[in-house]
Design an enzyme around this catalytic site. Structure first.
Site, PDB file in Angstrom:
ATOM      1  N   LYS A  45      10.438  -6.336  -2.772  1.00 56.60           N
ATOM      2  CA  LYS A  45      10.179  -7.453  -1.859  1.00 56.60           C
ATOM      3  C   LYS A  45      11.435  -8.270  -1.617  1.00 56.60           C
ATOM      4  O   LYS A  45      11.632  -8.795  -0.523  1.00 56.60           O
ATOM      5  CB  LYS A  45       9.048  -8.341  -2.388  1.00 56.60           C
ATOM      6  CG  LYS A  45       7.698  -7.695  -2.206  1.00 56.60           C
ATOM      7  CD  LYS A  45       6.595  -8.703  -1.970  1.00 56.60           C
ATOM      8  CE  LYS A  45       5.308  -7.993  -1.602  1.00 56.60           C
ATOM      9  NZ  LYS A  45       4.115  -8.770  -1.889  1.00 56.60           N
ATOM     10  N   LYS A  71       0.898  -1.810   4.234  1.00 55.68           N
ATOM     11  CA  LYS A  71       0.557  -2.703   5.349  1.00 55.68           C
ATOM     12  C   LYS A  71       1.778  -2.990   6.211  1.00 55.68           C
ATOM     13  O   LYS A  71       1.677  -3.234   7.392  1.00 55.68           O
ATOM     14  CB  LYS A  71       0.122  -4.065   4.806  1.00 55.68           C
ATOM     15  CG  LYS A  71      -1.159  -4.110   4.058  1.00 55.68           C
ATOM     16  CD  LYS A  71      -1.294  -5.494   3.420  1.00 55.68           C
ATOM     17  CE  LYS A  71      -2.320  -5.485   2.321  1.00 55.68           C
ATOM     18  NZ  LYS A  71      -2.264  -6.618   1.433  1.00 55.68           N
ATOM     19  N   LYS A  78       4.580   5.260  -0.289  1.00 61.45           N
ATOM     20  CA  LYS A  78       3.216   4.715  -0.341  1.00 61.45           C
ATOM     21  C   LYS A  78       2.760   4.236   1.050  1.00 61.45           C
ATOM     22  O   LYS A  78       3.571   3.680   1.792  1.00 61.45           O
ATOM     23  CB  LYS A  78       3.225   3.527  -1.322  1.00 61.45           C
ATOM     24  CG  LYS A  78       1.889   2.966  -1.653  1.00 61.45           C
ATOM     25  CD  LYS A  78       2.014   1.710  -2.505  1.00 61.45           C
ATOM     26  CE  LYS A  78       2.332   0.503  -1.658  1.00 61.45           C
ATOM     27  NZ  LYS A  78       2.132  -0.794  -2.309  1.00 61.45           N
TER      28      LYS A  78
END
Ligand code: TYM
Length: 334
Positions: A115, A200, A197
């Site tokens: 992140k 979103k 993965k």
């Protein structure tokens, strides 16, 4: 234990559009486990502001997510479905646990590394201590089991370490939680890059199936899914794209990998992709219809939000009081 039942806690962030990965890795298992446990399912809005949110949009997304929990089959009369920000104990316990967590431990968290690379202009302290808030969520309810996808395992391990550390100083304060990882669907991969993965926030919209995608979009995205030139439908490491599709089909139908391989033995990738697409669309369409109906009923949703926040507040307070006493805070004069 609450009423002789073990306790389950889990949560999801209301950022971005939820994906098939969120559904198969988490939500679907929540529904399966909900009768067996005393369940707390939170819309973890405190976690979401570690990344900048547009307030109006964020408010709506959180509401959509809460309604989705119900649409997926979680009965809000039996399961405690609530907004994390409505229960003050999460932030209060997180502060205390911050003082029992080491910088080195947080520095090792892969989600923090990912992140901070993605949001290099806003590496705030909340992003760093995010896993401590997650530990507080879980420990606040004396949770026994936490159903999550594989990507959350490292956070679960840290939660256990913090709880054990606290218990070794103050006695048995926290239940040590166990992760629950489903047999299938625990790590759904991107349809465009099956080594990554499904997420979103993927920039390529064809990489993810969103729970809001309509039937045609779902089928089209599966048709375009990256596979290989092996021309056989087998679940094996050398065929990550095909294996991911088998995994999805298996998680949606409950069939084992062997059964899926047998069903499509000798068939081409085109037929297989269409079958997976149709199966996912058949599963999501009724969910979308229920979701839209629930969202329309404001009074019903408001009632659930109020009642369940009170319930969560009640149980979380029990743990919080105990912790405050253990660390030596003076009791409130009532
Ligand atoms: P979040 O919101 O990123 O994801 C919600 C759940 O979906 C699972 N998941 C997946 N499973 C399979 N395949 C995928 N591609 C996939 N993508 C996501 C996640 O593992 C998760 O179970 N930090 C958490 C939210 C949280 C939480 C908690 C969870 C906050 N406090 C306490 C459990 C307990 C998160 O960001 O999940």
């Amino acid at each position: 234990m609450i009423d002789n039942k073990k306790v389950l806690f889990s949560g999801m962030q209301a950022t971005g559009c939820l994906t098939l990965g969120n559904y198969l890795g988490a939500l679907q298992n929540w529904v399966k486990l909900s009768d067996e446990y005393e369940c707390f399912y939170s819309v973890v809005d405190l976690h979401s502001i570690t990344v900048r949110q547009d307030p109006a949009e964020f408010r709506q997304k959180a509401k959509n997510l809460l309604a989705l929990y119900i649409a997926a089959g979680l009965d809000p009369e039996k399961n405690c479905i609530y907004y994390q920000s409505h229960v003050s104990g999460h932030a209060e316990l997180a502060w205390i646990l911050n003082c029992f967590t080491y910088m080195g431990e947080l520095n090792r968290m892969t989600q923090f590394k990912d992140k901070s690379a993605k949001h290099a202009d806003n590496i705030n302290a909340g992003l760093f201590t995010y896993p401590v808030l997650m530990a507080a969520d879980i420990l606040l309810y004396q949770t026994d089991v936490v159903p999550v996808g594989i990507d959350q395992l490292q956070h679960l391990e840290l939660t256990r370490d913090i709880a054990q550390r606290f218990n070794s100083i103050y006695g048995d304060v926290f239940t040590i939680p166990e992760p629950f990882i489903g047999k299938t669907g625990a790590k759904i991969m991107s349809l465009q890059d099956p080594l990554k993965k499904m997420s979103k926030s993927d920039e390529n919209p064809n990489a993810s199936i969103f729970l809001t995608d309509d039937r045609d979009t779902i089928i089209r995205k599966f048709k375009r899914a990256v596979t290989d030139s092996e021309a056989m439908i087998k679940h094996r490491e050398e065929q990550p794209g095909v294996s991911n599709l088998i995994e999805i089909y298996s998680a949606c139908t409950g069939k084992s990998f062997e059964e899926v391989e047998k069903e499509f033995d000798g068939k081409g990738y085109g037929d297989f992709k269409l079958a997976v697409g149709e199966t996912v669309a058949d599963m999501l369409t009724p969910l979308q219809t229920r979701h839209a109906e629930i969202l329309k009923d404001k009074a019903y949703l408001d009632g659930i939000v109020k009642k369940n926040a009170e319930k969560a507040q009640y149980f979380s307070n029990k743990t919080l009081r105990k912790v405050q006493k253990k660390v030596g805070f003076n009791e409130k004069v009532r």
